[in-house]
Write a protein that holds these residues in place. Structure first.
Motif, short mmCIF file in Angstrom:
data_model
loop_
_atom_site.label_atom_id
_atom_site.label_comp_id
_atom_site.label_asym_id
_atom_site.label_seq_id
_atom_site.Cartn_x
_atom_site.Cartn_y
_atom_site.Cartn_z
N ILE A 161 0.85 -1.18 0.00
CA ILE A 161 0.00 0.00 0.00
C ILE A 161 0.89 1.23 0.00
CG2 ILE A 161 -1.72 1.29 1.32
CD1 ILE A 161 -2.74 -1.41 2.36
N GLU A 162 0.56 2.19 -0.85
CA GLU A 162 1.50 3.31 -1.03
C GLU A 162 1.68 4.12 0.24
OE1 GLU A 162 0.43 6.59 -3.61
OE2 GLU A 162 -1.63 5.86 -3.73
N ALA A 163 2.94 4.39 0.52
CA ALA A 163 3.44 5.23 1.61
C ALA A 163 4.95 5.06 1.53
CB ALA A 163 2.91 4.82 2.96
N PHE A 164 5.54 5.66 0.50
CA PHE A 164 6.91 5.32 0.13
C PHE A 164 7.87 6.48 0.40
CE2 PHE A 164 4.22 2.94 -2.99
CZ PHE A 164 4.39 1.69 -2.41
N ASP A 165 8.66 6.35 1.48
CA ASP A 165 9.74 7.30 1.69
C ASP A 165 11.02 6.69 1.11
OD1 ASP A 165 10.86 5.50 3.56
OD2 ASP A 165 9.93 6.51 5.26
N PRO A 166 12.13 7.43 1.08
CA PRO A 166 13.35 6.91 0.45
C PRO A 166 13.83 5.58 1.04
CG PRO A 166 13.53 9.28 0.73
CD PRO A 166 12.27 8.87 1.43
N LYS A 167 13.73 5.39 2.35
CA LYS A 167 14.19 4.13 2.94
C LYS A 167 13.33 2.96 2.51
CE LYS A 167 16.47 6.06 7.03
NZ LYS A 167 16.52 6.09 8.53
N VAL A 168 12.02 3.19 2.42
CA VAL A 168 11.12 2.14 1.96
C VAL A 168 11.45 1.77 0.51
CG1 VAL A 168 8.72 1.56 1.41
CG2 VAL A 168 9.27 2.76 3.54
N CYS A 169 11.64 2.78 -0.33
CA CYS A 169 11.97 2.52 -1.73
C CYS A 169 13.30 1.78 -1.86
CB CYS A 169 12.03 3.84 -2.50
SG CYS A 169 10.42 4.66 -2.69
N GLU A 170 14.24 2.09 -0.97
CA GLU A 170 15.53 1.39 -0.99
C GLU A 170 15.34 -0.10 -0.72
OE1 GLU A 170 19.87 1.51 1.31
OE2 GLU A 170 18.43 3.15 1.55
N ARG A 171 14.49 -0.43 0.23
CA ARG A 171 14.23 -1.84 0.54
C ARG A 171 13.53 -2.54 -0.61
NH1 ARG A 171 12.14 -3.23 6.55
NH2 ARG A 171 12.07 -5.28 5.52
N ILE A 172 12.62 -1.84 -1.26
CA ILE A 172 11.96 -2.43 -2.43
C ILE A 172 12.98 -2.69 -3.53
CG2 ILE A 172 10.17 -2.14 -4.19
CD1 ILE A 172 8.77 -0.20 -2.25
N ILE A 202 1.57 -1.92 -6.53
CA ILE A 202 1.29 -0.83 -5.59
C ILE A 202 -0.22 -0.66 -5.46
CG2 ILE A 202 1.49 1.65 -5.20
CD1 ILE A 202 4.11 1.52 -6.88
N ILE A 203 -0.71 -0.68 -4.23
CA ILE A 203 -2.13 -0.39 -3.99
C ILE A 203 -2.26 1.12 -3.79
CG2 ILE A 203 -4.06 -0.70 -2.41
CD1 ILE A 203 -3.06 -3.51 -1.90
N ALA A 204 -2.99 1.74 -4.69
CA ALA A 204 -3.14 3.19 -4.67
C ALA A 204 -4.21 3.61 -3.68
CB ALA A 204 -3.49 3.69 -6.07
N THR A 205 -3.86 4.57 -2.84
CA THR A 205 -4.83 5.13 -1.90
C THR A 205 -5.00 6.63 -2.07
OG1 THR A 205 -3.09 5.39 -0.23
CG2 THR A 205 -4.38 3.35 -0.17
N GLU A 206 -4.04 7.29 -2.71
CA GLU A 206 -4.12 8.74 -2.92
C GLU A 206 -4.93 9.04 -4.17
OE1 GLU A 206 -2.84 10.51 -0.64
OE2 GLU A 206 -1.03 9.58 0.15
N HIS A 207 -5.72 10.11 -4.12
CA HIS A 207 -6.52 10.52 -5.27
C HIS A 207 -5.61 11.31 -6.22
CE1 HIS A 207 -10.47 9.17 -3.95
NE2 HIS A 207 -10.06 9.47 -2.73
N LEU A 208 -4.91 10.57 -7.08
CA LEU A 208 -3.95 11.14 -8.03
C LEU A 208 -4.53 11.11 -9.43
CD1 LEU A 208 -1.04 12.11 -8.78
CD2 LEU A 208 -0.45 9.68 -9.02
N ASP A 209 -4.49 12.24 -10.12
CA ASP A 209 -4.85 12.33 -11.53
C ASP A 209 -3.69 13.00 -12.27
OD1 ASP A 209 -7.60 11.30 -11.30
OD2 ASP A 209 -7.98 13.18 -10.22
N TYR A 210 -3.65 12.79 -13.58
CA TYR A 210 -2.59 13.38 -14.40
C TYR A 210 -3.25 14.02 -15.61
CZ TYR A 210 2.11 13.73 -16.39
OH TYR A 210 3.31 14.19 -16.89
N ARG A 211 -3.20 15.36 -15.66
CA ARG A 211 -3.92 16.09 -16.71
C ARG A 211 -2.96 17.02 -17.45
NH1 ARG A 211 -8.01 18.67 -12.36
NH2 ARG A 211 -8.52 16.75 -11.23
N ASN A 212 -2.87 16.83 -18.75
CA ASN A 212 -2.05 17.70 -19.61
C ASN A 212 -0.63 17.87 -19.07
OD1 ASN A 212 -4.31 18.24 -21.34
ND2 ASN A 212 -5.05 19.72 -19.83
#
Length: 317
Positions: A49-60, A73-83
């Protein structure tokens, strides 16, 4: 048969309890082995589940380098990408705006950067149910599968039995207390009996609190919040309790199995509680179950099977 494993070393279990319930119900119904733990498993498909700081990403990254395997990755944040611009909770990430009164820009950018870094070692971005919608995110992360899992059927006998447990108060609210939530609760408490426990310390105390009330409240974090809370609604249904959302419009398929009080009508709340509410709750649970069972076939089995084959996890039998 492949197994699915939720990696949790970077999360508080209480903070992701609703997402765990969703996954347990879904994979149990599909008869897919599902586990939870603080370490990666090389013999299973690993979800995070997303909550990725640098140390977490390093372990991944270390896990990927050692095994060649990827996470989803299980998305929990309301993220959109527009233009070409990322929007988090409907706010332009680069505009310097605070999300409501509880997420500042630096936190938002940190969450976005963590997602981008973790996606280097991921095969998919998965939403539980139909939110977050992740509009346009495929163009932001073109190498990722964007997957929406359907709402899972309940353990129906348990849910119906719990719906018959007598309540001792009108409503329960659990969650962080923002200014808007504080204001709404102050008004409600003048008319109905409410138990407010903030963030529960453990699953048992939260479940007992739900069972002590006729219904659960869902209140937006701040005035411009536009999304319902599907995980909160599902949790309530599993415990035999309906969820009432105030100051929110329907935005998810599961909202049909909750109560929407968009105008924040105190009179409507009192009438609902007086009108054979236990029978209404049981009927709604049964209707939700029929809905969930009808669309469980939309589970992307081929995605999981192909991922398992690629990583040599289990078999497709």
């Amino acid at each position: 048969m492949y197994s699915v494993h939720l990696v949790t070393f970077h999360q508080s279990i209480m903070g992701i309890n609703d997402q765990i319930l969703f996954l347990r119900l879904l994979f149990a119904y599909k008869k897919v082995p599902f586990s939870i733990g603080g370490e990666f498993r090389s013999d299973a498909l690993n979800l995070m589940i997303e909550a990725f700081d640098p140390k977490v990403c390093e372990r991944i990254g270390e896990f990927h380098a050692r095994t060649g395997k990827r996470i989803a990755i299980i998305a929990t944040e309301h993220l959109d990408y527009r233009n070409g611009t990322p929007f988090l909770y409907n706010e332009n990430l680069w505009a310097g705006e605070t999300v409501g009164d509880y997420i500042d820009q630096s936190t938002s950018i940190g969450r976005f950067a963590g997602l981008l870094e973790a996606s280097k070692y991921a095969t998919a971005l998965i939403a539980l149910g139909d939110l977050p919608r992740l509009n346009g995110v495929q163009s932001l992360l073109p190498r990722q599968h964007i997957v929406h899992l359907p709402f899972p059927p309940l353990k129906i006998d348990q849910a119906l039995a719990r719906s018959r447990i007598p309540a001792r108060c009108d409503a329960i609210f659990t969650g962080s207390i923002t200014q808007l939530r504080r204001d709404v609760l102050a008004v409600l408490e003048k008319e109905i009996s409410i138990r407010v426990i903030g963030l529960a310390n453990n699953q048992l105390s939260r479940a007992k609190s739900y069972l002590s009330a006729s219904l659960a409240l869902n209140i937006p974090q701040y005035s411009n919040w536009i999304w319902s809370s599907p995980m909160r609604i599902l949790y309530g249904l599993s415990l035999g309790r309906l969820t009432m959302s105030v100051l929110l419009e329907p935005g998810s398929a599961i909202d049909a199995y909750s109560i929407i009080n968009q105008s924040f009508s105190l009179k409507a709340i009192k009438l609902i509680l007086e009108d054979n509410f236990a029978m209404r709750t049981a009927s709604t649970i049964e209707t939700y179950q029929a809905f969930a069972e009808s669309q469980i076939r939309t589970v992307p089995d081929e995605f999981f099977a192909s991922w398992a084959e690629l990583e040599r996890v289990g078999s497709r039998a």
